[in-house]
Design a protein around this motif. Structure first.
Motif, PDB file in Angstrom:
ATOM      1  N   GLN A  17       6.375   3.234  -4.953  1.00 26.79           N
ATOM      2  CA  GLN A  17       7.531   2.842  -5.760  1.00 26.79           C
ATOM      3  C   GLN A  17       8.772   2.681  -4.891  1.00 26.79           C
ATOM      4  O   GLN A  17       9.592   1.792  -5.120  1.00 26.79           O
ATOM      5  CB  GLN A  17       7.792   3.871  -6.855  1.00 26.79           C
ATOM      6  N   HIS A  35       8.194  -0.595  -2.875  1.00 25.12           N
ATOM      7  CA  HIS A  35       8.083  -1.791  -3.720  1.00 25.12           C
ATOM      8  C   HIS A  35       8.749  -1.528  -5.072  1.00 25.12           C
ATOM      9  O   HIS A  35       8.077  -1.474  -6.101  1.00 25.12           O
ATOM     10  CB  HIS A  35       6.607  -2.155  -3.918  1.00 25.12           C
ATOM     11  N   ASP A  74      10.359  -3.231  -7.169  1.00 25.02           N
ATOM     12  CA  ASP A  74      10.276  -4.254  -8.212  1.00 25.02           C
ATOM     13  C   ASP A  74       8.887  -4.372  -8.823  1.00 25.02           C
ATOM     14  O   ASP A  74       8.686  -5.144  -9.761  1.00 25.02           O
ATOM     15  CB  ASP A  74      10.702  -5.616  -7.657  1.00 25.02           C
ATOM     16  N   PHE A  75       7.905  -3.639  -8.300  1.00 27.85           N
ATOM     17  CA  PHE A  75       6.534  -3.713  -8.805  1.00 27.85           C
ATOM     18  C   PHE A  75       6.354  -2.750  -9.979  1.00 27.85           C
ATOM     19  O   PHE A  75       6.899  -1.652  -9.984  1.00 27.85           O
ATOM     20  CB  PHE A  75       5.537  -3.324  -7.710  1.00 27.85           C
ATOM     21  N   SER A  76       5.571  -3.162 -10.955  1.00 22.99           N
ATOM     22  CA  SER A  76       5.227  -2.269 -12.062  1.00 22.99           C
ATOM     23  C   SER A  76       4.149  -1.289 -11.583  1.00 22.99           C
ATOM     24  O   SER A  76       3.504  -1.510 -10.558  1.00 22.99           O
ATOM     25  CB  SER A  76       4.697  -3.076 -13.247  1.00 22.99           C
ATOM     26  N   ASN A  77       3.940  -0.217 -12.358  1.00 21.53           N
ATOM     27  CA  ASN A  77       2.882   0.735 -12.010  1.00 21.53           C
ATOM     28  C   ASN A  77       1.518   0.060 -12.004  1.00 21.53           C
ATOM     29  O   ASN A  77       0.659   0.385 -11.184  1.00 21.53           O
ATOM     30  CB  ASN A  77       2.888   1.925 -12.962  1.00 21.53           C
ATOM     31  N   SER A  78       1.333  -0.892 -12.900  1.00 18.75           N
ATOM     32  CA  SER A  78       0.074  -1.631 -12.954  1.00 18.75           C
ATOM     33  C   SER A  78      -0.133  -2.441 -11.668  1.00 18.75           C
ATOM     34  O   SER A  78      -1.222  -2.461 -11.102  1.00 18.75           O
ATOM     35  CB  SER A  78       0.075  -2.545 -14.174  1.00 18.75           C
ATOM     36  N   GLU A  79       0.903  -3.108 -11.209  1.00 17.48           N
ATOM     37  CA  GLU A  79       0.819  -3.885  -9.968  1.00 17.48           C
ATOM     38  C   GLU A  79       0.561  -2.969  -8.768  1.00 17.48           C
ATOM     39  O   GLU A  79      -0.220  -3.305  -7.879  1.00 17.48           O
ATOM     40  CB  GLU A  79       2.100  -4.686  -9.748  1.00 17.48           C
ATOM     41  N   LEU A  80       1.224  -1.824  -8.762  1.00 18.64           N
ATOM     42  CA  LEU A  80       1.025  -0.870  -7.673  1.00 18.64           C
ATOM     43  C   LEU A  80      -0.401  -0.324  -7.687  1.00 18.64           C
ATOM     44  O   LEU A  80      -1.006  -0.146  -6.625  1.00 18.64           O
ATOM     45  CB  LEU A  80       2.039   0.271  -7.770  1.00 18.64           C
ATOM     46  N   ASN A  81      -0.938  -0.090  -8.885  1.00 15.83           N
ATOM     47  CA  ASN A  81      -2.309   0.396  -8.992  1.00 15.83           C
ATOM     48  C   ASN A  81      -3.281  -0.650  -8.448  1.00 15.83           C
ATOM     49  O   ASN A  81      -4.225  -0.314  -7.736  1.00 15.83           O
ATOM     50  CB  ASN A  81      -2.630   0.750 -10.438  1.00 15.83           C
TER      51      ASN A  81
END
Length: 53
Positions: free
Chosen positions: A11, A14, A16-23
């Protein structure tokens, strides 16, 4: 490290990334067959794949 352990670092890197994108990113790198999975993280010479770039 698990996704939950990596999440604060991801986080921060990145924001600007959502948790879903990070996952999804985590799974691509650390999941089965991912770039950093145990079986793929080190090549024959003992170098990390990240060092090959």
């Amino acid at each position: 490290m698990s996704f939950e352990e990596m999440l604060p670092f991801m986080q921060k890197m990145h924001p600007d990334f959502s948790n879903s994108e990070l996952n999804e990113m985590y799974k691509a790198c650390h999941g089965e067959g991912g770039m950093m999975s145990e079986t793929n993280a080190v090549n024959v010479e003992g170098e990390s794949k990240m060092n090959s770039f």
